[in-house]
Structures are given as structure tokens and as C-alpha cells.
Design a protein around this motif. Structure first.
Motif, short mmCIF file in Angstrom:
data_model
loop_
_atom_site.label_atom_id
_atom_site.label_comp_id
_atom_site.label_asym_id
_atom_site.label_seq_id
_atom_site.Cartn_x
_atom_site.Cartn_y
_atom_site.Cartn_z
N ASN A 12 -8.99 2.95 -1.74
CA ASN A 12 -8.58 3.05 -2.68
C ASN A 12 -6.77 4.59 -3.11
OD1 ASN A 12 -9.74 5.21 -1.24
ND2 ASN A 12 -10.77 6.16 -3.33
N PRO A 16 -4.24 2.79 -3.21
CA PRO A 16 -3.49 3.10 -4.13
C PRO A 16 -3.82 3.61 -5.36
CG PRO A 16 -4.33 0.63 -2.52
CD PRO A 16 -5.00 1.61 -2.91
N GLN A 17 -5.13 3.52 -5.66
CA GLN A 17 -5.15 4.29 -6.88
C GLN A 17 -4.84 5.85 -6.56
OE1 GLN A 17 -5.75 2.65 -10.03
NE2 GLN A 17 -6.15 4.41 -11.20
N MET A 18 -5.44 6.72 -5.83
CA MET A 18 -5.18 7.65 -5.57
C MET A 18 -3.84 7.98 -5.58
SD MET A 18 -7.70 8.23 -2.55
CE MET A 18 -7.86 10.26 -2.64
N ARG A 19 -2.71 7.47 -5.30
CA ARG A 19 -1.32 7.50 -4.79
C ARG A 19 -0.91 7.25 -6.47
NH1 ARG A 19 -0.67 3.53 -1.52
NH2 ARG A 19 0.34 2.54 -2.49
N LEU A 20 -1.34 6.25 -7.52
CA LEU A 20 -1.40 5.84 -8.63
C LEU A 20 -1.16 7.44 -9.62
CD1 LEU A 20 -2.28 2.54 -9.97
CD2 LEU A 20 0.26 4.12 -10.32
N ASP A 21 -2.91 8.21 -9.44
CA ASP A 21 -3.30 9.54 -9.80
C ASP A 21 -2.07 10.80 -9.22
OD1 ASP A 21 -5.01 7.87 -11.49
OD2 ASP A 21 -6.75 8.19 -9.61
N ARG A 42 0.77 10.57 -10.65
CA ARG A 42 0.65 10.87 -12.89
C ARG A 42 1.32 12.23 -12.84
NH1 ARG A 42 -2.36 5.18 -13.93
NH2 ARG A 42 -0.29 3.97 -14.25
N GLU A 76 2.38 0.26 -13.15
CA GLU A 76 1.01 0.21 -12.82
C GLU A 76 -0.05 -0.40 -11.91
OE1 GLU A 76 -0.12 -3.38 -16.29
OE2 GLU A 76 1.54 -2.16 -17.19
N THR A 77 1.33 -0.56 -10.57
CA THR A 77 0.32 -1.03 -9.80
C THR A 77 1.00 0.52 -8.66
OG1 THR A 77 1.15 -2.31 -8.98
CG2 THR A 77 -0.63 -2.70 -10.13
#
Length: 162
Positions: free
Chosen positions: A38, A40-45, A48, A100-101
Motif C-alpha cells: 500500500n 503507493p497509495q500512502m504516498r499519494l495520501d 495530498r 492519480e498514481t
């Protein structure tokens, strides 16, 4: 007066933001090294979240701190430079928020933003804050309260749309 005896002022408030965001950038760097599924999603979050913090911080500086400072000091070229740095940071923030990624280009943008903010913070700490504190006709404690209140309003707005 030693800093332990003087009242916290707007420079202290803004510098607390600087320190919080620096930690967030360090956390982002650690996530870039992570092999967690997870990550990549943690980096996005996290990116932001960094963008929200920086957006609010820049806005309170532009709305309240810089105009007050511009009226109180002679060397306003530092303020103009800071405003240009803000605009460049906002351009990167917009690119990061549109992603988005969390790919290689995304990570690079966040890292460059971190380096850029680091440079900006050093200039504020070493040049702008000392001039603000030396300005006789500037009530930095009252300005701190005004900035803190506006910052909370903006943060509430950001979180409402996030």
C-alpha cells in the motif's frame, strides 16, 4: 529578550508549520523506500496532505503576513521573492494534486517540492523573520492570533472539500 521569555509570535507559528511539513517530507521519503503493497497509495495520501498544509500556509502568508511586513520594512524585495517562490510551489502542488498514481514522476515532483520548500524556509528563517522581529511598527503577537484564526478557517475549508 531570550526566546524562552518572549511571547510566541507569528514567526514562531509559521516556523512550526515549516517543521511539521519538513517531517511530512521525511515521512514521504521513507515511504518511497518502502516495499509495502500500500506504499503507493500512502504516498499519494501523504502528498495530498502536504499540499493542503502548504496551500494554507502560503495563503495566510500572502493574505496577512507579507502585507503587514511590506508596510513595516524597507527591503520589500525579499517579500517579492518569497511571493514568486510561492507561485512556483503552487504550480508543483497543482501537478501533484492532479496525479492519480504515485509513479516515478510523482515522487520526483514531491521531492523537488520538498527541496524548494526547504530553500524557502531557510530564507524566511534567516532573512524575513529577523527583519519582521526588528520592525518596530509590527505587532507580531497580534498578527500570530490573526494568522492562526485564518489558518484554521482555511484548513476547515480544505478538509471540507478533500
Amino acid at each position: 529578550m531570550p526566546s524562552s521569555q518572549r511571547q510566541k509570535d507569528v514567526c514562531d507559528l509559521l516556523d512550526a508549520d515549516h517543521k511539521a511539513v519538513k517531517k511530512m517530507f521525511k515521512d514521504f521519503d521513507a515511504l518511497c523506500e518502502s516495499r509495502a503493497r500500500n506504499a503507493p497509495q500512502m504516498r499519494l495520501d501523504l502528498a495530498r496532505e502536504i499540499c493542503i498544509e502548504l496551500t494554507v500556509h502560503a495563503q495566510v502568508e500572502e493574505e496577512l503576513f507579507y502585507p503587514a511586513l511590506r508596510d513595516a520594512i524597507k527591503e520589500t524585495d525579499l517579500i517579492a521573492e518569497a511571493e514568486v517562490e510561492h507561485q512556483t510551489a503552487k504550480d508543483l502542488i497543482a501537478q501533484i494534486q492532479a496525479a492519480e498514481t504515485a509513479d516515478e514522476a510523482f515522487d520526483a515532483k514531491v521531492k523537488v517540492l520538498g527541496e524548494y520548500i526547504d530553500h524557502h524556509v531557510k530564507e524566511e528563517r534567516n532573512e524575513i523573520f529577523p527583519k519582521a522581529r526588528a520592525a518596530r511598527k509590527l505587532d507580531l503577537v497580534a498578527l500570530r492570533d490573526e494568522v492562526a484564526e485564518r489558518k484554521q478557517e482555511l484548513m476547515d475549508e480544505q478538509l471540507a472539500v478533500a
